[in-house]
Write a protein that holds these residues in place. Sequence first.
Motif, PDB file in Angstrom:
ATOM      1  N   GLU A  14      -0.813  -1.786  -9.056  1.00  0.00           N
ATOM      2  CA  GLU A  14      -1.934  -2.182  -8.218  1.00  0.00           C
ATOM      3  C   GLU A  14      -2.345  -0.921  -7.443  1.00  0.00           C
ATOM      4  O   GLU A  14      -1.491  -0.158  -7.005  1.00  0.00           O
ATOM      5  N   TYR A  25       1.214   0.644  -6.275  1.00  0.00           N
ATOM      6  CA  TYR A  25       2.353  -0.246  -6.017  1.00  0.00           C
ATOM      7  C   TYR A  25       2.601  -1.111  -7.245  1.00  0.00           C
ATOM      8  O   TYR A  25       1.682  -1.731  -7.778  1.00  0.00           O
ATOM      9  N   GLY A  27       5.116  -3.471  -7.259  1.00  0.00           N
ATOM     10  CA  GLY A  27       5.966  -4.580  -6.838  1.00  0.00           C
ATOM     11  C   GLY A  27       7.336  -4.127  -6.387  1.00  0.00           C
ATOM     12  O   GLY A  27       8.079  -4.895  -5.778  1.00  0.00           O
ATOM     13  N   LEU A  30       6.365   2.114  -4.000  1.00  0.00           N
ATOM     14  CA  LEU A  30       5.069   2.477  -3.442  1.00  0.00           C
ATOM     15  C   LEU A  30       4.901   3.977  -3.602  1.00  0.00           C
ATOM     16  O   LEU A  30       5.828   4.749  -3.322  1.00  0.00           O
TER      17      LEU A  30
ATOM     18  N   GLY B 184       4.573   1.180   4.346  1.00  0.00           N
ATOM     19  CA  GLY B 184       5.157   0.479   3.203  1.00  0.00           C
ATOM     20  C   GLY B 184       6.584   0.903   2.926  1.00  0.00           C
ATOM     21  O   GLY B 184       7.447   0.076   2.612  1.00  0.00           O
ATOM     22  N   LEU B 190       8.343  -6.172   0.977  1.00  0.00           N
ATOM     23  CA  LEU B 190       6.928  -5.842   0.858  1.00  0.00           C
ATOM     24  C   LEU B 190       6.242  -6.656  -0.238  1.00  0.00           C
ATOM     25  O   LEU B 190       5.079  -7.050  -0.096  1.00  0.00           O
ATOM     26  N   ALA B 191       6.969  -6.900  -1.309  1.00  0.00           N
ATOM     27  CA  ALA B 191       6.357  -7.623  -2.435  1.00  0.00           C
ATOM     28  C   ALA B 191       6.008  -9.062  -2.067  1.00  0.00           C
ATOM     29  O   ALA B 191       5.220  -9.696  -2.769  1.00  0.00           O
ATOM     30  N   ALA B 197       0.579  -6.753  -0.877  1.00  0.00           N
ATOM     31  CA  ALA B 197       1.103  -5.680  -0.031  1.00  0.00           C
ATOM     32  C   ALA B 197       0.042  -4.631   0.286  1.00  0.00           C
ATOM     33  O   ALA B 197      -0.136  -4.234   1.441  1.00  0.00           O
ATOM     34  N   LEU B 198      -0.672  -4.179  -0.733  1.00  0.00           N
ATOM     35  CA  LEU B 198      -1.637  -3.107  -0.499  1.00  0.00           C
ATOM     36  C   LEU B 198      -2.804  -3.580   0.355  1.00  0.00           C
ATOM     37  O   LEU B 198      -3.317  -2.834   1.198  1.00  0.00           O
ATOM     38  N   LEU B 201      -1.441  -3.502   3.923  1.00  0.00           N
ATOM     39  CA  LEU B 201      -1.211  -2.145   4.443  1.00  0.00           C
ATOM     40  C   LEU B 201      -2.527  -1.438   4.747  1.00  0.00           C
ATOM     41  O   LEU B 201      -2.669  -0.768   5.782  1.00  0.00           O
TER      42      LEU B 201
END
Lengths: 181, 232
Positions: A14, A25, A27, A30, B184, B190-191, B197-198, B201
């Motif tokens: 993503e 990312y 999952g 990062l 992050g 985070l997942a 997540a993104l 953030l």
Amino acid sequence: MTADEPLRRTEQYEVAEVDGDLLLYDGTTLQLLSGPAATVWTLVDGHRSQNEIIGEVSRRHPGGEGQVATDVAKFLFDLEIRGMVERVPALKVQYSLADPVGWTRDGNEVLLIHLADGRRPLLTVTGAQVWESVVASDDLDSCLVRVRAAYPDAPDDLAEQVVALLEQLVDAGFLRRTGQD
Amino acid sequence: MIFGDLLAPDLDNSDVRLFTSADRPAPETDPLVELVSAVNMAGLDASEGALLLHAGGVCLPDGSTAVLCGPSGSGKTTLTASLTAAGLAYVTDETVRMDPATLAVTPFRKPLSVKLGSQRLLEHLAPDERFDDSPWLVPPQSLGGPSLPSGRLEPRLLLFPTYRDDGDGALRPMAPGLAAYLLGKNSSRLAQVSGGALTCLTRVVRRVPAYEISYADTHTVAELLVRALESA
């Protein structure tokens, strides 16, 4: 990875853009790509090759072209090792016998027979050689090698002439073309 | 040699002493540390879908909150304690829980965990009973700061501190992309953040300015941060 093969991103990431930086990312991990690294990632679009990407990065970030080439190549290699970038499988042009078509050699010539409508064109010496080369080859490149071997003194545009003949045969329904140029 | 025992030469007496596991003294650890750790985990478990940052937090009376984010050892607790002593309300020293949509901060006023590396800087917070191998657990009310405001806590400033003996104490703006990345990297689960997540953030760094600071003197930094937070 060769420098001329198109590169594409793999699908697991993503991506979010923040003021020109890219966050990736999957999952689990990062990652942050900034500056030229973000440019490179954007240019990996499934169409551009490594050389084309280096050229574009050099244009956008002028100065030290030699170092840019080295850095971009290393970065792309790292991305490939991490499974973030992959080569696009090359689609080779292939010509194969159309259905329903038969053929036979007659001396220096090849006689084609379209079994559906009875057309029977005759390919003379050079055309016969091209025909036999193409039906014996897995793809166009191999066919051209065979023809070039048969005519080592042929002019430089031999490949264009061969392709032109093969395309006529495709249009006439005697050959089928797959893959892309 | 028997596995599990320790055969140690005593260099002063040039003889050999055999310690068995039965002879070994009990470890000098504070039993409360495990309890607090369990409470922390329960707090994380109850925060499904939230953005959970490894961060300290302090706030002004109007709810404007400074989030002090960084890995263990970066000075979060030291700075949090100093900021509280400077008049800000204690929010947490461990985990800033942020709503991924509104970014509202939920306070987590656990006892401060002052680790060995920070204890010399916070000697005034030393507990009466000390355990050699344990962090100090300092009750929030011992910090001397004001009570939490009753209203919502809004993040107004992100700070990424680094404690260094030669730190210059200057507050430097941080690029939002780098801030999002560091948030992050210093987060839990985070997942599982609701909405992605993104998305969360990037929402944080687009709304809240981020700074980095390398500091040696907590008092100077505290004054600087209070001013920055008040003007944020």
